[in-house]
Design an enzyme around this catalytic site. Sequence first.
Site, mmCIF file in Angstrom:
data_model
loop_
_atom_site.group_PDB
_atom_site.id
_atom_site.type_symbol
_atom_site.label_atom_id
_atom_site.label_comp_id
_atom_site.label_asym_id
_atom_site.label_seq_id
_atom_site.Cartn_x
_atom_site.Cartn_y
_atom_site.Cartn_z
ATOM 1 N N LYS A 103 -58.568 -48.508 18.551
ATOM 2 C CA LYS A 103 -57.654 -48.202 17.179
ATOM 3 C C LYS A 103 -57.143 -46.815 17.503
ATOM 4 O O LYS A 103 -57.586 -46.034 17.658
ATOM 5 C CB LYS A 103 -58.963 -48.092 16.019
ATOM 6 C CG LYS A 103 -58.246 -47.437 14.747
ATOM 7 C CD LYS A 103 -59.276 -47.184 13.624
ATOM 8 C CE LYS A 103 -58.830 -46.626 12.400
ATOM 9 N NZ LYS A 103 -59.939 -46.322 11.603
ATOM 10 N N ASP A 108 -53.968 -41.079 9.059
ATOM 11 C CA ASP A 108 -54.354 -42.044 8.144
ATOM 12 C C ASP A 108 -54.220 -41.402 6.844
ATOM 13 O O ASP A 108 -55.188 -40.588 6.587
ATOM 14 C CB ASP A 108 -55.791 -42.598 8.469
ATOM 15 C CG ASP A 108 -56.331 -43.368 7.372
ATOM 16 O OD1 ASP A 108 -55.606 -44.182 6.806
ATOM 17 O OD2 ASP A 108 -57.440 -43.861 7.543
ATOM 18 N N LYS A 115 -56.246 -41.064 0.456
ATOM 19 C CA LYS A 115 -57.313 -40.068 0.500
ATOM 20 C C LYS A 115 -57.159 -38.762 -0.558
ATOM 21 O O LYS A 115 -55.754 -38.402 -0.222
ATOM 22 C CB LYS A 115 -57.466 -39.710 1.919
ATOM 23 C CG LYS A 115 -57.919 -40.769 2.747
ATOM 24 C CD LYS A 115 -58.043 -40.169 4.123
ATOM 25 C CE LYS A 115 -58.140 -41.422 5.473
ATOM 26 N NZ LYS A 115 -59.536 -42.011 5.059
ATOM 27 N N ASP A 126 -58.088 -40.239 13.925
ATOM 28 C CA ASP A 126 -58.384 -41.612 13.805
ATOM 29 C C ASP A 126 -57.829 -42.708 14.962
ATOM 30 O O ASP A 126 -57.913 -43.711 14.744
ATOM 31 C CB ASP A 126 -57.687 -41.954 12.320
ATOM 32 C CG ASP A 126 -58.651 -43.431 11.502
ATOM 33 O OD1 ASP A 126 -59.772 -43.235 11.920
ATOM 34 O OD2 ASP A 126 -58.205 -43.799 10.651
ATOM 35 N N GLU A 188 -57.828 -49.520 7.277
ATOM 36 C CA GLU A 188 -56.579 -50.051 7.865
ATOM 37 C C GLU A 188 -56.906 -50.450 9.403
ATOM 38 O O GLU A 188 -56.294 -51.294 10.290
ATOM 39 C CB GLU A 188 -55.426 -49.245 8.323
ATOM 40 C CG GLU A 188 -55.776 -48.000 8.891
ATOM 41 C CD GLU A 188 -56.744 -47.052 8.523
ATOM 42 O OE1 GLU A 188 -57.168 -46.345 9.479
ATOM 43 O OE2 GLU A 188 -56.966 -47.008 7.353
ATOM 44 N N ARG A 190 -59.097 -52.414 10.824
ATOM 45 C CA ARG A 190 -59.655 -53.744 11.179
ATOM 46 C C ARG A 190 -58.244 -54.490 11.236
ATOM 47 O O ARG A 190 -57.971 -55.413 12.030
ATOM 48 C CB ARG A 190 -60.506 -54.172 10.181
ATOM 49 C CG ARG A 190 -60.087 -54.495 8.587
ATOM 50 C CD ARG A 190 -61.304 -54.305 7.794
ATOM 51 N NE ARG A 190 -61.977 -52.950 7.763
ATOM 52 C CZ ARG A 190 -62.967 -52.975 6.943
ATOM 53 N NH1 ARG A 190 -63.701 -53.650 6.481
ATOM 54 N NH2 ARG A 190 -63.505 -51.654 7.082
#
Length: 209
Positions: A103, A108, A115, A126, A188, A190
Amino acid sequence: KIVRNAIALERARVFARDIAGGDPERMAPGKIVDYVKASFNDDSNISVTVIDNDEIIAQDYPLLAAVSRAANRVDRHKARVVEIEYKPSDIARVTETLMLVGKGVTYDTGGADIKISGKMAGMARDKCGAAAVAGFLKACSILKPPHLKVIGVLCLCRNSVGEDCYVADELLVSKSGKTVRVTNTDAEGRFAMADALYKMSEMALGELN
């Protein structure tokens, strides 16, 4: 041998650290691509393939493309898929294939499910999964295990918020043909990796395992 292994691991750690800890601009998807290509440029056992065409990503990695929609207005933040492959010099000696997907969300925001309350700070990290995959390939490029073939995929994107961001309740069709309902845009990771994992599962059928 111990010293050689220690040096290889440290060089791989530094390489992974640079990607994982880099800020959202210095290690935007396009900048990560440049860094990875430069790092492996002189290694004949490593091949690097970059997929950065919008149409190909939309066709072959539709879930990743959905996550990246709001970021696509800025070229350096557009999604990229980086395939790094290690092969030993004598391919006949390979007895095992290792396949990894990482990933690489370079920032993010949470997307439409944004958030809040300071939870966005630190989200430049991330991308540690992609950094770990790249670091592992770096170690392989130095140690050159004769029995191992490694294929690593970095799924690079930015989960931005904007007028074209993907939202909860959208129905997306993955590369595997399965329909996926978005329930939270802050999940996000996955989505970013699902199509690459599907592709790797198909490739694995033809590899030594």
